[in-house]
Design a protein around this motif. Structure first.
Motif, PDB file in Angstrom:
ATOM      1  N   ALA A 155       0.830  -1.210   0.000  1.00 33.87           N
ATOM      2  CA  ALA A 155       0.000   0.000   0.000  1.00 33.87           C
ATOM      3  C   ALA A 155       0.863   1.258   0.000  1.00 33.87           C
ATOM      4  CB  ALA A 155      -0.933  -0.014   1.202  1.00 33.87           C
ATOM      5  N   ALA A 156       1.938   1.250   0.785  1.00 33.20           N
ATOM      6  CA  ALA A 156       2.799   2.430   0.866  1.00 33.20           C
ATOM      7  C   ALA A 156       3.565   2.651  -0.429  1.00 33.20           C
ATOM      8  CB  ALA A 156       3.764   2.281   2.038  1.00 33.20           C
ATOM      9  N   ARG A 157       4.143   1.589  -0.964  1.00 32.79           N
ATOM     10  CA  ARG A 157       4.975   1.746  -2.160  1.00 32.79           C
ATOM     11  C   ARG A 157       4.172   2.183  -3.368  1.00 32.79           C
ATOM     12  NH1 ARG A 157       9.197  -2.835  -3.310  1.00 32.79           N
ATOM     13  NH2 ARG A 157       9.981  -1.860  -1.405  1.00 32.79           N
ATOM     14  N   PHE A 158       2.983   1.641  -3.517  1.00 32.26           N
ATOM     15  CA  PHE A 158       2.182   1.931  -4.694  1.00 32.26           C
ATOM     16  C   PHE A 158       1.114   2.986  -4.442  1.00 32.26           C
ATOM     17  CE2 PHE A 158       3.188  -2.727  -5.734  1.00 32.26           C
ATOM     18  CZ  PHE A 158       4.383  -2.379  -6.357  1.00 32.26           C
ATOM     19  N   LYS A 159       1.109   3.539  -3.217  1.00 35.18           N
ATOM     20  CA  LYS A 159       0.152   4.593  -2.846  1.00 35.18           C
ATOM     21  C   LYS A 159      -1.283   4.119  -3.070  1.00 35.18           C
ATOM     22  CE  LYS A 159       3.398   8.394  -3.636  1.00 35.18           C
ATOM     23  NZ  LYS A 159       4.574   7.500  -3.706  1.00 35.18           N
ATOM     24  N   LEU A 160      -1.608   2.997  -2.417  1.00 36.74           N
ATOM     25  CA  LEU A 160      -2.937   2.404  -2.534  1.00 36.74           C
ATOM     26  C   LEU A 160      -3.763   2.711  -1.300  1.00 36.74           C
ATOM     27  CD1 LEU A 160      -1.986  -1.222  -3.718  1.00 36.74           C
ATOM     28  CD2 LEU A 160      -2.199   0.857  -5.090  1.00 36.74           C
ATOM     29  N   ASP A 161      -5.044   2.949  -1.504  1.00 34.72           N
ATOM     30  CA  ASP A 161      -6.008   3.007  -0.418  1.00 34.72           C
ATOM     31  C   ASP A 161      -6.676   1.638  -0.355  1.00 34.72           C
ATOM     32  OD1 ASP A 161      -8.142   3.311   1.298  1.00 34.72           O
ATOM     33  OD2 ASP A 161      -8.799   5.226   0.449  1.00 34.72           O
ATOM     34  N   PRO A 162      -6.419   0.843   0.697  1.00 36.73           N
ATOM     35  CA  PRO A 162      -7.010  -0.497   0.759  1.00 36.73           C
ATOM     36  C   PRO A 162      -8.512  -0.501   0.561  1.00 36.73           C
ATOM     37  CG  PRO A 162      -5.361  -0.260   2.468  1.00 36.73           C
ATOM     38  CD  PRO A 162      -5.541   1.115   1.851  1.00 36.73           C
ATOM     39  N   ARG A 163      -9.197   0.535   1.033  1.00 39.30           N
ATOM     40  CA  ARG A 163     -10.664   0.590   0.928  1.00 39.30           C
ATOM     41  C   ARG A 163     -11.120   0.716  -0.515  1.00 39.30           C
ATOM     42  NH1 ARG A 163     -11.322   5.620   4.776  1.00 39.30           N
ATOM     43  NH2 ARG A 163      -9.657   6.192   3.325  1.00 39.30           N
ATOM     44  N   GLU A 164     -10.215   1.115  -1.402  1.00 41.92           N
ATOM     45  CA  GLU A 164     -10.547   1.279  -2.824  1.00 41.92           C
ATOM     46  C   GLU A 164      -9.765   0.302  -3.697  1.00 41.92           C
ATOM     47  OE1 GLU A 164      -9.709   5.372  -3.546  1.00 41.92           O
ATOM     48  OE2 GLU A 164     -11.512   6.082  -2.510  1.00 41.92           O
ATOM     49  N   THR A 165      -9.181  -0.731  -3.050  1.00 40.87           N
ATOM     50  CA  THR A 165      -8.346  -1.705  -3.762  1.00 40.87           C
ATOM     51  C   THR A 165      -8.948  -3.090  -3.656  1.00 40.87           C
ATOM     52  OG1 THR A 165      -6.335  -0.427  -3.303  1.00 40.87           O
ATOM     53  CG2 THR A 165      -6.045  -2.739  -3.899  1.00 40.87           C
ATOM     54  N   LEU A 166      -9.183  -3.714  -4.813  1.00 36.89           N
ATOM     55  CA  LEU A 166      -9.667  -5.091  -4.854  1.00 36.89           C
ATOM     56  C   LEU A 166      -8.460  -6.014  -4.942  1.00 36.89           C
ATOM     57  CD1 LEU A 166     -11.957  -7.181  -5.096  1.00 36.89           C
ATOM     58  CD2 LEU A 166     -11.845  -6.861  -7.585  1.00 36.89           C
TER      59      LEU A 166
END
Length: 204
Positions: A155-166
């Protein structure tokens, strides 16, 4: 239903048909002996330690050969003939990935438990890996699913929001951990169900 901005794929069992039996059925004449070998010698946890970066084949193969000299050649084959464990791509899932890429409405990443020693074989063989904006390989990071730290790192490396990531994975343990950390999840069983889920999210 949540809005999905990113799809995070597992590779083995989802996009790549990897199984050591694809190789060892060629080596062992007896299935029961093969299963004993894959359960007691080159067993799943041993393989996982390579995926985790805790072992490297240059040391682990000779160590096993010393312990099990009667299986010297079969143990050597794990590294020497490793590409034969990859039967190929899971084409219907690759087609889904290609559709997502062509639509361009979500970011695409991969998170895989894969050893650093064997990862170059995947890069060489599977052109569809270029569809991903980024791939996090466990053996290179010395972390492996389902460790929460590898999800945090992704999540940190790719700048992901888990709540918006499948997150798509064929391992129930990995899915449970990702869900606990707030990811939207799909426990992969077959491409048909995956396509249905993606359609429900409006991604296909």
């Amino acid at each position: 239903m949540r809005t999905i901005e990113t799809v995070l794929f597992d590779l083995g069992g989802v996009l790549v048909d990897w199984d050591p039996r694809h190789l060892y059925r060629k080596i062992f004449k007896d299935d029961a002996e093969m299963e004993r070998f894959l359960t007691e010698i080159c067993h799943p946890h041993w393989n996982f330690l390579h995926d985790k970066g805790a072992l490297r084949f240059a040391k682990s193969i000779p160590d096993l050969q010393h312990r099990y000299p009667e299986y010297h050649d079969q143990i050597a084959a794990w590294m020497e003939r490793w590409p034969e464990m990859m039967k190929g791509s899971i084409d219907r899932t690759v087609h889904i990935l290609e559709e997502l890429k062509s639509r361009g409405n979500v970011r695409l990443f991969a998170l895989t438990n894969w050893s650093a020693d064997t990862w170059p074989h995947a890069i060489e063989r599977f052109g569809f890996l270029s569809h991903f904006e980024g791939i996090l390989v466990s053996g290179q990071e010395k972390l492996a699913k389902p460790d929460p730290q590898i999800f945090d790192l992704t999540a940190a490396r790719f700048k992901l929001d888990p709540r918006e990531t499948l997150f798509i994975d064929d391992s129930e343990k990995n899915i449970q951990q990702a869900r606990e950390m707030g990811f939207v999840t799909h426990w992969f069983r077959d491409p048909i169900r995956l396509r249905r889920d993606l359609m429900e999210y409006g991604l296909l």
